[in-house]
Design an enzyme around this catalytic site. Structure first.
Site, mmCIF file in Angstrom:
data_model
loop_
_atom_site.group_PDB
_atom_site.id
_atom_site.type_symbol
_atom_site.label_atom_id
_atom_site.label_comp_id
_atom_site.label_asym_id
_atom_site.label_seq_id
_atom_site.Cartn_x
_atom_site.Cartn_y
_atom_site.Cartn_z
ATOM 1 N N GLU A 92 29.044 51.229 84.798
ATOM 2 C CA GLU A 92 28.248 51.423 85.996
ATOM 3 C C GLU A 92 29.153 51.334 87.229
ATOM 4 O OE1 GLU A 92 24.799 48.825 88.366
ATOM 5 O OE2 GLU A 92 25.811 48.031 86.580
ATOM 6 N N TRP A 93 28.964 52.250 88.168
ATOM 7 C CA TRP A 93 29.699 52.162 89.433
ATOM 8 C C TRP A 93 29.002 51.169 90.351
ATOM 9 C CZ3 TRP A 93 34.177 53.263 91.619
ATOM 10 C CH2 TRP A 93 34.278 53.187 93.012
ATOM 11 N N ASP A 196 39.874 35.612 83.143
ATOM 12 C CA ASP A 196 40.942 36.165 83.980
ATOM 13 C C ASP A 196 40.451 36.203 85.423
ATOM 14 O OD1 ASP A 196 43.344 37.301 84.727
ATOM 15 O OD2 ASP A 196 42.905 39.290 83.943
#
Length: 291
Positions: A92-93, A196
């Site tokens: 998804e953007w 991370d």
């Protein structure tokens, strides 16, 4: 290879992409990364060589695990696969907005909720990557053993091959023998970690809702996520205050933060070279000297 990948996504998902308006975006230090406009909405597409498909599949599973925890929003994983010699991951953007104080506050509270998602063992059901480095996640009931063998010792083995000086190798091995001293009176539980969590892996959308990206998911000590937020900066007082309001850290976290960040510093030495040797040496000296 982007156009064939867009055609494959159209076939698999019904997405109608406009390859003529696709363009490179940040996030491509390891992969090529693109924003692909289309209907019903844009996609974020990563490309790499075909051998990278397991890494993309692990990333997609990590995003799904984080989403299920209901703590901090993540982009939805849409599809992954191979076209010819290229692997792809479509997400998804998320249209970027400002990382405001309010967004940082929501991020801190959401991360504390995420860390409440627990498991009966440390690790994960599959290995993944930390940057471009393999990250082993073989499940274990013993956190110290897990962190010793699958985090520090693994990175030290790589570092030996990559030219880490003998003094630092010896110190690293000595530290592995002394891990118990950092956990007196403290027994972490297996929390769902991003893995991370540096400043480049979070953002906010146009409405100010925080998102996490590029996870290296596993179940571990929640302090490891918080430690990395302090390694390179980018997280403000509102973030830490909101986290602490929901779940304060245990005494001794400051010293354990250096221990957990040694893993990431060794990984940066292994990925990027001797520019990180000074930080590795400093942290090893501090940990072994009890500072």
């Amino acid at each position: 290879m982007l156009r064939p990948v867009i055609r494959e996504l159209e076939r698999r998902t019904g997405f109608r992409g406009d390859s003529s308006r696709a363009h490179v975006v940040s996030g491509g230090s390891i992969n090529q990364a693109f924003k692909v406009p289309g209907d019903p909405r844009p996609m974020f597409v990563k490309l790499n060589r075909a051998a990278a498909l397991p890494d993309f599949e692990a990333e997609a599973e990590g995003l799904e695990s984080l989403s299920a925890a209901g703590g901090v929003s993540v982009p939805a994983a849409i599809a992954s696969g191979c076209v010819g010699e290229s692997a792809y991951l479509a997400l998804e953007w998320v249209e970027p907005g400002s990382r405001t104080t309010a967004a940082q506050r929501r991020l801190g509270g959401g991360l504390a909720r995420q860390h409440r998602a627990t498991n009966d063992r440390f690790g994960w059901h599959r290995d993944n990557t930390i940057g471009a480095t393999p990250q082993r996640n073989t499940p274990s009931e013993d956190w110290l053993e897990f962190f010793r063998r699958q985090r520090l010792e693994f990175q030290l083995e790589l570092a030996q091959r990559n030219g880490l000086p003998g003094r630092q190798l010896s110190q690293g091995r000595k530290l592995c023998e002394r891990l118990e001293s950092f956990f007196s009176g403290y027994r972490p539980r297996p929390s769902l970690l991003h893995g991370d969590l540096w400043s480049g892996n979070w953002g906010a959308d146009e409405a100010g809702k925080p998102y996490l990206f590029d996870p290296a998911v596993y179940f571990g000590d929640r302090e490891a996520d918080l430690a990395m937020t302090r390694l390179f900066g980018g997280f403000g007082a509102a973030f830490y205050s909101a986290y602490d309001d929901r779940w304060p850290l245990a005494p001794g976290w400051e010293r354990r933060a250096d221990l957990y960040n040694l893993y990431h510093l060794l990984n940066h030495f292994n990925l990027f070279g001797a520019g990180y040797l000074g930080q590795v040496a400093t942290v090893l000296n501090q940990l072994l000297d009890g500072r």
